[in-house]
Each structure stands twice: as structure tokens, then as C-alpha cells.
Design a protein around this motif. Structure first.
Motif, PDB file in Angstrom:
ATOM      1  N   SER A  20       0.850  -1.321  -0.221  1.00  0.00           N
ATOM      2  CA  SER A  20       0.165   0.216   0.031  1.00  0.00           C
ATOM      3  C   SER A  20       0.936   1.335   0.060  1.00  0.00           C
ATOM      4  CB  SER A  20      -0.827  -0.047   1.270  1.00  0.00           C
ATOM      5  OG  SER A  20      -0.268   0.199   2.413  1.00  0.00           O
ATOM      6  N   VAL A  21       0.288   2.191  -0.622  1.00  0.00           N
ATOM      7  CA  VAL A  21       1.101   3.673  -0.478  1.00  0.00           C
ATOM      8  C   VAL A  21       1.204   3.909   1.046  1.00  0.00           C
ATOM      9  CG1 VAL A  21       0.817   6.148  -0.794  1.00  0.00           C
ATOM     10  CG2 VAL A  21      -0.233   4.358  -2.638  1.00  0.00           C
ATOM     11  N   LEU A  22       0.653   3.695   1.937  1.00  0.00           N
ATOM     12  CA  LEU A  22       0.843   4.130   3.161  1.00  0.00           C
ATOM     13  C   LEU A  22       2.103   3.109   3.760  1.00  0.00           C
ATOM     14  CD1 LEU A  22       0.150   5.313   6.016  1.00  0.00           C
ATOM     15  CD2 LEU A  22      -1.533   3.502   6.555  1.00  0.00           C
ATOM     16  N   LEU A 111      15.789   7.567 -10.660  1.00  0.00           N
ATOM     17  CA  LEU A 111      14.313   8.094 -10.938  1.00  0.00           C
ATOM     18  C   LEU A 111      13.941   8.340  -9.610  1.00  0.00           C
ATOM     19  CD1 LEU A 111      12.601   6.038 -13.693  1.00  0.00           C
ATOM     20  CD2 LEU A 111      13.690   8.223 -13.867  1.00  0.00           C
ATOM     21  N   ARG A 112      14.237   8.042  -8.476  1.00  0.00           N
ATOM     22  CA  ARG A 112      13.902   8.284  -7.271  1.00  0.00           C
ATOM     23  C   ARG A 112      13.920  10.063  -6.901  1.00  0.00           C
ATOM     24  NH1 ARG A 112      13.201   6.648  -2.119  1.00  0.00           N
ATOM     25  NH2 ARG A 112      13.382   4.723  -2.841  1.00  0.00           N
ATOM     26  N   VAL A 113      15.079  10.420  -7.732  1.00  0.00           N
ATOM     27  CA  VAL A 113      15.536  11.992  -7.697  1.00  0.00           C
ATOM     28  C   VAL A 113      14.312  12.856  -8.082  1.00  0.00           C
ATOM     29  CG1 VAL A 113      16.990  13.765  -8.320  1.00  0.00           C
ATOM     30  CG2 VAL A 113      17.945  11.438  -7.776  1.00  0.00           C
ATOM     31  N   ILE A 114      13.612  12.209  -9.055  1.00  0.00           N
ATOM     32  CA  ILE A 114      12.760  13.065  -9.992  1.00  0.00           C
ATOM     33  C   ILE A 114      11.368  12.897  -9.258  1.00  0.00           C
ATOM     34  CG2 ILE A 114      11.543  13.403 -11.689  1.00  0.00           C
ATOM     35  CD1 ILE A 114      13.633  12.468 -13.611  1.00  0.00           C
ATOM     36  N   GLU A 115      11.279  11.778  -8.749  1.00  0.00           N
ATOM     37  CA  GLU A 115       9.667  11.328  -8.291  1.00  0.00           C
ATOM     38  C   GLU A 115       9.676  11.575  -6.747  1.00  0.00           C
ATOM     39  OE1 GLU A 115       7.902   7.331  -9.608  1.00  0.00           O
ATOM     40  OE2 GLU A 115      10.049   6.887  -9.734  1.00  0.00           O
ATOM     41  N   ILE A 116      10.757  11.311  -6.023  1.00  0.00           N
ATOM     42  CA  ILE A 116      10.485  11.616  -4.455  1.00  0.00           C
ATOM     43  C   ILE A 116      11.440  12.829  -4.159  1.00  0.00           C
ATOM     44  CG2 ILE A 116      10.911  10.476  -2.167  1.00  0.00           C
ATOM     45  CD1 ILE A 116      10.626   7.894  -3.749  1.00  0.00           C
ATOM     46  N   SER A 117      12.630  12.951  -4.529  1.00  0.00           N
ATOM     47  CA  SER A 117      13.336  14.143  -3.910  1.00  0.00           C
ATOM     48  C   SER A 117      13.171  15.274  -4.263  1.00  0.00           C
ATOM     49  CB  SER A 117      14.965  13.732  -4.199  1.00  0.00           C
ATOM     50  OG  SER A 117      15.446  12.538  -3.763  1.00  0.00           O
ATOM     51  N   MET A 118      12.640  15.441  -5.426  1.00  0.00           N
ATOM     52  CA  MET A 118      12.704  16.703  -6.329  1.00  0.00           C
ATOM     53  C   MET A 118      11.019  17.295  -6.185  1.00  0.00           C
ATOM     54  SD  MET A 118      14.839  16.580  -9.605  1.00  0.00           S
ATOM     55  CE  MET A 118      14.106  18.121 -10.366  1.00  0.00           C
ATOM     56  N   THR A 119      10.008  16.166  -6.039  1.00  0.00           N
ATOM     57  CA  THR A 119       8.606  16.507  -5.860  1.00  0.00           C
ATOM     58  C   THR A 119       8.101  16.193  -4.531  1.00  0.00           C
ATOM     59  OG1 THR A 119       8.061  14.521  -6.878  1.00  0.00           O
ATOM     60  CG2 THR A 119       8.641  16.301  -8.189  1.00  0.00           C
ATOM     61  N   SER A 120       8.766  15.747  -3.407  1.00  0.00           N
ATOM     62  CA  SER A 120       8.475  15.321  -2.113  1.00  0.00           C
ATOM     63  C   SER A 120       7.620  14.086  -2.388  1.00  0.00           C
ATOM     64  CB  SER A 120       7.588  16.471  -1.527  1.00  0.00           C
ATOM     65  OG  SER A 120       8.315  17.710  -1.261  1.00  0.00           O
ATOM     66  N   GLY A 121       7.632  13.235  -3.213  1.00  0.00           N
ATOM     67  CA  GLY A 121       6.837  11.971  -3.409  1.00  0.00           C
ATOM     68  C   GLY A 121       5.743  12.022  -4.082  1.00  0.00           C
ATOM     69  N   SER A 122       5.262  13.287  -4.427  1.00  0.00           N
ATOM     70  CA  SER A 122       3.941  13.289  -5.089  1.00  0.00           C
ATOM     71  C   SER A 122       3.792  12.757  -6.399  1.00  0.00           C
ATOM     72  CB  SER A 122       3.551  15.015  -5.200  1.00  0.00           C
ATOM     73  OG  SER A 122       4.725  15.508  -6.225  1.00  0.00           O
ATOM     74  N   VAL A 126       1.092   9.148  -6.797  1.00  0.00           N
ATOM     75  CA  VAL A 126      -0.014   9.476  -7.793  1.00  0.00           C
ATOM     76  C   VAL A 126       0.332   8.572  -9.060  1.00  0.00           C
ATOM     77  CG1 VAL A 126      -0.799  10.588  -9.875  1.00  0.00           C
ATOM     78  CG2 VAL A 126      -0.310  11.985  -7.922  1.00  0.00           C
ATOM     79  N   THR A 127       1.397   7.994  -9.186  1.00  0.00           N
ATOM     80  CA  THR A 127       1.661   6.993 -10.078  1.00  0.00           C
ATOM     81  C   THR A 127       1.216   5.691  -9.642  1.00  0.00           C
ATOM     82  OG1 THR A 127       3.648   8.263 -11.010  1.00  0.00           O
ATOM     83  CG2 THR A 127       3.471   5.955 -11.700  1.00  0.00           C
ATOM     84  N   LYS A 133      -0.328  -1.689  -9.410  1.00  0.00           N
ATOM     85  CA  LYS A 133       0.504  -2.761  -9.344  1.00  0.00           C
ATOM     86  C   LYS A 133       1.566  -2.220  -8.513  1.00  0.00           C
ATOM     87  CE  LYS A 133      -0.549  -5.053 -13.755  1.00  0.00           C
ATOM     88  NZ  LYS A 133       0.011  -5.680 -14.706  1.00  0.00           N
ATOM     89  N   GLY A 134       1.454  -1.196  -7.666  1.00  0.00           N
ATOM     90  CA  GLY A 134       2.669  -0.904  -6.679  1.00  0.00           C
ATOM     91  C   GLY A 134       3.779  -0.508  -7.209  1.00  0.00           C
ATOM     92  N   GLN A 135       3.462   0.276  -8.554  1.00  0.00           N
ATOM     93  CA  GLN A 135       4.787   0.550  -9.309  1.00  0.00           C
ATOM     94  C   GLN A 135       4.864   2.087  -9.551  1.00  0.00           C
ATOM     95  OE1 GLN A 135       3.601  -1.980 -12.637  1.00  0.00           O
ATOM     96  NE2 GLN A 135       5.856  -2.453 -12.733  1.00  0.00           N
ATOM     97  N   ARG A 136       5.899   2.870  -9.211  1.00  0.00           N
ATOM     98  CA  ARG A 136       5.986   4.399  -9.493  1.00  0.00           C
ATOM     99  C   ARG A 136       6.758   4.332 -10.810  1.00  0.00           C
ATOM    100  NH1 ARG A 136      11.386   5.517  -7.923  1.00  0.00           N
ATOM    101  NH2 ARG A 136      12.183   4.377  -6.699  1.00  0.00           N
ATOM    102  N   LEU A 137       7.305   5.538 -11.361  1.00  0.00           N
ATOM    103  CA  LEU A 137       7.990   5.629 -12.621  1.00  0.00           C
ATOM    104  C   LEU A 137       9.238   4.723 -12.588  1.00  0.00           C
ATOM    105  CD1 LEU A 137       7.357   9.128 -13.495  1.00  0.00           C
ATOM    106  CD2 LEU A 137       6.150   7.550 -14.325  1.00  0.00           C
ATOM    107  N   GLY A 138       9.849   4.655 -11.452  1.00  0.00           N
ATOM    108  CA  GLY A 138      11.148   3.931 -11.539  1.00  0.00           C
ATOM    109  C   GLY A 138      10.831   2.538 -11.590  1.00  0.00           C
ATOM    110  N   ASP A 139       9.671   2.139 -11.040  1.00  0.00           N
ATOM    111  CA  ASP A 139       9.422   0.714 -11.090  1.00  0.00           C
ATOM    112  C   ASP A 139       9.141   0.226 -12.514  1.00  0.00           C
ATOM    113  OD1 ASP A 139       9.723  -0.480  -8.400  1.00  0.00           O
ATOM    114  OD2 ASP A 139       8.071   0.905  -7.814  1.00  0.00           O
TER     115      ASP A 139
END
Length: 237
Positions: A20-22, A111-122, A126-127, A133-139
Motif C-alpha cells: 500500500s502507499v501508506l 528516478l527516485r531523484v525526480i519522483e521523490i526528492s524533487m517533488t516530495s514524493g507526489s 500519484v503513479t 500494481k505498486g509501481q512508481r515511474l522507477g518501477d
């Protein structure tokens, strides 16, 4: 998120339960707390040694490098887990059921730098919510997912055995094995163990390693026992 089903190249169907996201957010907060504690302790030790933190490139690296490489190194050497992920019972796996390669972990980390570090995980949140399927852009780029390993209420009838509440599986690749595979492995394993047929144990372990696409670091007997227990763990419910 719902359970989703994939089919491997070996035509084995695998049911995955995305984390889960949580749980992923809590894991991240735990990891971040670990890094903060590391920084505090490191600065305190340097101060006790009368060394000014950030005074030189060496001290800057000592304090800053773990923040940069923490997630990559822990996931590589802890089989898809960081300290936070382990405490939350979640793990990074390939979507085809095999162990992720180093390149997969590297792509997720970059890709964590873009998805999490630069955008506070937003972007990541959303992804994950949209993907299902539990996937962010990096996944998505690395063809990985983050799944939950929490135990479910019922036991699989395949090789049902009681496991400790704190049992930690070692080989998520057991998802590549079918129920029939496990039944045969279990029968041969028990028979060979009783009759003391060490050669048969070795041959069986080698075949299981090949099917799971791994190289075990235990003795064949202990490896097969671990495989049977891990399969029982993952198929509960």
C-alpha cells in the motif's frame, strides 16, 4: 490495492499483492529517520574527536554519502529491502517473479531523484495509485514492483507447516515454482533425507536453483528446506 496476476516465461502464474502507499510512506519515513540518526551520531563522534563537521571533503562525504547511496545499496544487498521496508514487511521484486538485477535497482534509484526528492514524493504517489500494481515511474522503467510480505490468515494446503510469526522469507523466486513442483520437491526431499541419499539432495537442489534462476549460498539440504518454507509463506491464504 488489489492482488494482480502475472505469468512468467515458464508459464507459471503468480499472484502479487502490491504494498500500500501508506506502508511505502511509513517505510520511507523509517529510512529517513535512520539517516537522520546516522548524521546525529556521526556529527557527535566527529565533535568528540575535535573535528569540525563539513570542514573538509572527507567529513562532508562521511555525512552526505549515506543519504545519496542508502536506498540503492540496501536494496541491492538486502534483497530488495531497506531497513524501513523490512520493518514494514515489503520488498522490491521483478514483475516476472525473479530477483531484480543490479540495473533494476539502479534505475529505480536514479528516478527516485525526480519522483521523490524533487517533488516530495507526489509524482510517485500519484503513479502508484493510478498504476494499481505498486509501481512508481522507477518501477515501471525497471520492470519491478513493491509487494507486501505480510502473512495471511490461512495456510496453503500444498505443504502446510507452522511458521514462526516473525518468519522472514529469503527467496521470493519460489513464486516461479508451481504447486506440482513443490509437491515433487517435498516428496523427494523427505525421502532422500530419511534414506540419507546426499547425492539425490544435491541433484535436486541444483535443479531447483536452475528453475528459480538463483545461486544458493546454503548447503543443499538447508536450501531445499528454505525453499519449502518460503513457498509455504508466500502461498498462505
Amino acid at each position: 490495492m488489489n492482488i494482480y496476476q502475472i505469468e512468467t516465461a515458464q508459464n507459471v502464474q503468480i499472484l502479487q499483492t502490491p504494498a500500500s502507499v501508506l506502508s511505502r510512506m511509513l517505510a520511507y519515513l523509517i529510512d529517513y529517520a535512520v539517516l537522520i540518526m546516522y548524521s546525529i551520531v556521526t556529527v557527535a563522534i566527529l565533535a568528540a574527536m575535535d573535528i569540525t563537521p563539513f570542514e573538509s571533503w572527507a567529513t562532508r562525504l562521511l555525512i552526505g554519502l549515506p543519504f545519496l547511496l542508502y536506498f540503492l545499496l540496501f536494496e541491492v544487498f538486502m534483497n530488495g529491502q531497506t531497513i524501513g521496508k523490512r520493518l514494514m514487511n515489503i520488498r522490491v521484486v521483478s514483475i516476472d517473479g525473479t530477483k531484480p538485477k543490479f540495473s533494476s535497482y539502479l534505475i529505480r534509484w536514479l528516478l527516485r531523484v525526480i519522483e521523490i526528492s524533487m517533488t516530495s514524493g507526489s509524482i510517485a504517489i500519484v503513479t502508484i495509485l493510478i498504476n494499481g500494481k505498486g509501481q512508481r515511474l522507477g518501477d515501471l522503467a525497471a520492470k519491478t514492483s513493491v509487494i507486501t510480505e505480510k502473512r495471511k490468515s490461512n495456510f496453503s494446503k500444498t505443504i502446510a507447516t507452522d511458521l514462526p510469526e516473525d518468519y522472514t522469507p529469503k527467496y521470493p523466486q519460489v513464486s516461479l515454482l508451481s504447486d506440482d513442483d513443490i509437491r515433487r520437491i517435498n516428496e523427494i526431499y523427505k525421502s532422500a533425507k530419511i534414506e540419507g541419499k546426499q547425492d539425490l539432495i544435491i541433484i535436486l537442489a541444483q535443479k531447483v536453483e536452475k528453475q528459480m534462476n538463483i545461486k544458493a549460498n546454503e548447503k543443499p539440504l538447508f536450501f531445499l528446506k528454505q525453499v519449502l518454507q518460503d513457498y509455504n509463506f508466500y502461498t498462505q491464504g
